[in-house]
Design a protein around this motif. Structure first.
Motif, short mmCIF file in Angstrom:
data_model
loop_
_atom_site.label_atom_id
_atom_site.label_comp_id
_atom_site.label_asym_id
_atom_site.label_seq_id
_atom_site.Cartn_x
_atom_site.Cartn_y
_atom_site.Cartn_z
N ILE A 155 -4.19 4.39 2.17
CA ILE A 155 -5.42 3.57 2.03
C ILE A 155 -5.80 3.48 0.55
O ILE A 155 -6.21 2.42 0.07
CB ILE A 155 -6.56 4.13 2.90
N ASN A 156 -5.66 4.57 -0.19
CA ASN A 156 -5.89 4.52 -1.64
C ASN A 156 -4.93 3.53 -2.30
O ASN A 156 -5.30 2.81 -3.23
CB ASN A 156 -5.75 5.89 -2.28
N GLY A 157 -3.68 3.49 -1.80
CA GLY A 157 -2.72 2.51 -2.31
C GLY A 157 -3.17 1.09 -2.04
O GLY A 157 -2.99 0.20 -2.88
N LEU A 158 -3.78 0.87 -0.89
CA LEU A 158 -4.34 -0.44 -0.57
C LEU A 158 -5.46 -0.78 -1.54
O LEU A 158 -5.48 -1.86 -2.12
CB LEU A 158 -4.87 -0.44 0.88
N VAL A 191 -5.31 -1.38 7.84
CA VAL A 191 -5.80 -0.01 8.01
C VAL A 191 -5.36 0.55 9.36
O VAL A 191 -4.98 1.73 9.47
CB VAL A 191 -7.33 0.06 7.82
N GLU A 192 -5.35 -0.28 10.39
CA GLU A 192 -4.88 0.16 11.70
C GLU A 192 -3.40 0.55 11.65
O GLU A 192 -3.00 1.55 12.23
CB GLU A 192 -5.12 -0.92 12.77
N ILE A 193 -2.59 -0.25 10.96
CA ILE A 193 -1.17 0.08 10.79
C ILE A 193 -1.03 1.42 10.06
O ILE A 193 -0.26 2.28 10.47
CB ILE A 193 -0.43 -1.03 10.01
N ILE A 194 -1.80 1.60 9.00
CA ILE A 194 -1.74 2.85 8.22
C ILE A 194 -2.10 4.04 9.10
O ILE A 194 -1.39 5.05 9.12
CB ILE A 194 -2.68 2.76 6.99
N LYS A 195 -3.18 3.93 9.85
CA LYS A 195 -3.62 5.05 10.70
C LYS A 195 -2.62 5.34 11.81
O LYS A 195 -2.46 6.49 12.22
CB LYS A 195 -5.01 4.76 11.27
N ARG A 196 -1.94 4.32 12.28
CA ARG A 196 -0.94 4.51 13.33
C ARG A 196 0.30 5.21 12.79
O ARG A 196 0.91 6.04 13.46
CB ARG A 196 -0.57 3.13 13.90
N SER A 226 0.83 -1.21 0.00
CA SER A 226 0.00 0.00 0.00
C SER A 226 0.86 1.26 0.00
O SER A 226 0.56 2.23 -0.70
CB SER A 226 -0.92 0.00 1.23
N LEU A 227 1.94 1.23 0.76
CA LEU A 227 2.86 2.38 0.84
C LEU A 227 3.53 2.63 -0.51
O LEU A 227 3.57 3.77 -1.00
CB LEU A 227 3.90 2.11 1.92
#
Length: 196
Positions: free
Chosen positions: A162-165, A185-190, A131-132
């Motif tokens: 998230i768009n990358g995901l 998503v939790e990892i991304i938000k963190r 995603s990154l």
């Protein structure tokens, strides 16, 4: 005192002044030539960039399919695409070069994790990596197509990752609350925040 005597008396100064003018003209043309060469190389490198980014996107989709059990084998890493991006760094502005560099670094970390020590990382971390990288690819596509002149070097926001995901799941099938990707998503938000 006539004109020829004046020239004879000041010939050293006149020759020196002419030398300075000629040197300045030579410097101007040399800089112009270097600039033209740099622009040509920039355009050549940029012309290859959309294909390289598309190739990386296709690769990431293949890895995502593998992680989701929809493909039996991991796709081969895209070394040629990375070579193109490395070359592009040489001929872009510093901010865009920084974004390309971050894409390459994250790709190399991903490949190292995926192919050398897959068992050491959980699936969510692998999907986060994908995603990154996809978020950086998205940032660079408009630049690669010549739509924008440079890419600002700003920290990725959660919505970009998230768009990358979403880009790597069939037809944007991810919806908030999707249990398969809640951990990612939790990892991304963190790790990323959105502007207030």
């Amino acid at each position: 005192m006539d004109f020829w005597c004046l020239i004879k008396d000041w010939q050293t100064g006149i020759v020196g002044l002419l030398a300075v003018v000629v040197a300045a003209a030579a410097l101007f043309w040399d800089r112009k030539d270097r600039r033209d060469t740099w622009l040509s190389k920039n355009q050549a490198a940029r012309a290859q960039m959309p294909d390289a980014l598309a190739e990386l996107s296709q690769y990431l989709s293949g890895v995502m399919a593998y992680l989701r059990g929809k493909a039996e084998e991991l796709p081969e890493p895209r070394r040629e695409a990375i070579k193109v991006l490395n070359k592009t760094i040489e001929f872009t502005d510093p901010e865009t070069a920084s974004n390309i560099s971050k894409l390459i670094i994250n790709y190399q970390v991903h490949v190292s994790r995926m192919y050398k020590s897959e068992a050491m990382f959980d699936r969510n971390e692998h999907v986060y990596d994908i995603s990154l990288i996809s978020a950086y690819i998205s940032r660079l596509f408009e630049f690669s197509r010549g739509i924008i002149k440079h890419v600002p070097d700003m920290k990725l926001e959660a919505r970009e990752v998230i768009n990358g995901l979403q880009q790597n799941i069939e037809l944007y099938m991810y919806k908030p609350g999707d249990a398969e990707f809640d951990g990612v998503v939790e990892i991304i938000k963190r790790r990323h925040s959105d502007p207030a």
